[in-house]
Design a protein around this motif. Structure first.
Motif, PDB file in Angstrom:
ATOM      1  N   LEU A  27     116.270  93.691   0.088  1.00  0.00           N
ATOM      2  CA  LEU A  27     115.807  94.536   1.192  1.00  0.00           C
ATOM      3  C   LEU A  27     114.298  94.389   1.326  1.00  0.00           C
TER       4      LEU A  27
ATOM      5  N   THR B 222     112.024  98.981   3.923  1.00  0.00           N
ATOM      6  CA  THR B 222     113.365  99.558   3.784  1.00  0.00           C
ATOM      7  C   THR B 222     113.575 100.089   2.383  1.00  0.00           C
ATOM      8  N   ARG B 223     113.221  99.288   1.374  1.00  0.00           N
ATOM      9  CA  ARG B 223     113.463  99.739  -0.004  1.00  0.00           C
ATOM     10  C   ARG B 223     112.643 100.972  -0.340  1.00  0.00           C
TER      11      ARG B 223
ATOM     12  N   VAL C 255     114.233 103.990   1.326  1.00  0.00           N
ATOM     13  CA  VAL C 255     115.407 104.402   0.549  1.00  0.00           C
ATOM     14  C   VAL C 255     114.964 105.188  -0.688  1.00  0.00           C
TER      15      VAL C 255
ATOM     16  N   SER D 107     115.732 109.089  -1.307  1.00  0.00           N
ATOM     17  CA  SER D 107     116.413 109.476  -2.550  1.00  0.00           C
ATOM     18  C   SER D 107     115.626 110.564  -3.262  1.00  0.00           C
TER      19      SER D 107
ATOM     20  N   LEU E 107     121.384 104.066   6.835  1.00  0.00           N
ATOM     21  CA  LEU E 107     121.273 103.783   5.399  1.00  0.00           C
ATOM     22  C   LEU E 107     120.652 104.969   4.665  1.00  0.00           C
TER      23      LEU E 107
ATOM     24  N   VAL F 256     121.985 107.385   1.256  1.00  0.00           N
ATOM     25  CA  VAL F 256     121.307 107.773   0.015  1.00  0.00           C
ATOM     26  C   VAL F 256     120.955 109.253   0.005  1.00  0.00           C
TER      27      VAL F 256
ATOM     28  N   TRP G  71     125.052  97.359   7.856  1.00  0.00           N
ATOM     29  CA  TRP G  71     124.691  97.259   6.449  1.00  0.00           C
ATOM     30  C   TRP G  71     125.868  96.657   5.690  1.00  0.00           C
TER      31      TRP G  71
ATOM     32  N   GLN H 126     124.046  95.121   0.570  1.00  0.00           N
ATOM     33  CA  GLN H 126     122.866  95.950   0.863  1.00  0.00           C
ATOM     34  C   GLN H 126     123.099  97.410   0.496  1.00  0.00           C
TER      35      GLN H 126
ATOM     36  N   SER I 121     120.991  99.482  -2.247  1.00  0.00           N
ATOM     37  CA  SER I 121     120.345 100.777  -2.002  1.00  0.00           C
ATOM     38  C   SER I 121     120.613 101.726  -3.168  1.00  0.00           C
TER      39      SER I 121
ATOM     40  N   TYR J 202     117.870 101.462  -5.852  1.00  0.00           N
ATOM     41  CA  TYR J 202     116.654 102.252  -5.596  1.00  0.00           C
ATOM     42  C   TYR J 202     116.933 103.734  -5.811  1.00  0.00           C
TER      43      TYR J 202
END
Length: 184
Positions: free
Chosen positions: A62, A66-67, A70, A74, A118, A122, A145, A149, A153, A156
């Motif tokens: 990712l 994006t990461r 996420v 989270s 996404l 999470v 997604w 992927q 996620s 992360y």
């Protein structure tokens, strides 16, 4: 009051010192945070945390925004202030603006329907000990997604869970300044 005192450098086990050097080189602050120093008193605990971080850095596909979104979602979903601040700071260092972080971590949207689907996955996982309702999962799949992927996620998300559980376990003293206007 903290349960595990933040050790002085000479009190850190030798096995943890190399791991802490890696942390100082790889994080935006360039310093060891209270939680990381507390983890360092037990090399196995610190190595577990670093293994999760290294796995995402070495094998993650990712993109950085994006990461980090996420990770921030989270952290927000888990509701542990230490982790909320740290993950928001990480997202900020990847280019997210503070008002954007607030919007997407509060479920108000990032402006990108695919990313939001996404983040809903999470966010649901964070509120339900990893359990994701089909009402959150299906829109993510519909928005493109892939299973790979979605599984990534989770990596992360796992970093945020590890940090949140340890920060609660050790009663880590907050040393991460807020980057969000809602906490200023």
């Amino acid at each position: 009051m903290t349960r595990i005192p933040v050790p002085a450098l000479d009190e850190i086990p030798t096995a943890s010192k190399e791991l802490l050097e890696w942390i100082m080189k790889t994080q935006p602050t360039g310093k060891v945070l209270n939680m990381q120093a507390q983890l360092a008193v037990a090399p196995a605990a610190l190595a577990g945390y670093i293994a999760l971080r290294r796995a995402t850095e070495e094998h993650g596909t990712l993109d950085p925004k994006t990461r980090t979104a996420v990770l921030a979602m989270s952290g927000a979903a888990l509701g542990v202030l230490y982790v909320e601040r740290l993950t928001a700071r990480i997202a900020s260092s990847a280019g997210w603006q503070p008002d954007e972080i607030v919007r997407f971590t509060e479920g108000l949207g990032s402006g990108d329907e695919k990313l939001d689907s996404l983040l809903a996955v999470v966010g649901d996982a964070g509120k339900n000990l990893g359990l994701v309702d089909d009402a959150a999962w299906e829109p993510a799949v519909h928005n493109g997604w892939t299973p790979e992927q979605l599984a990534e996620s989770f990596a992360y998300f796992s970093i945020a869970v590890y940090m949140a559980c340890f920060a609660n376990f050790a009663a880590t003293e907050l040393d991460v300044p807020s980057v969000l206007p809602t906490e200023a």
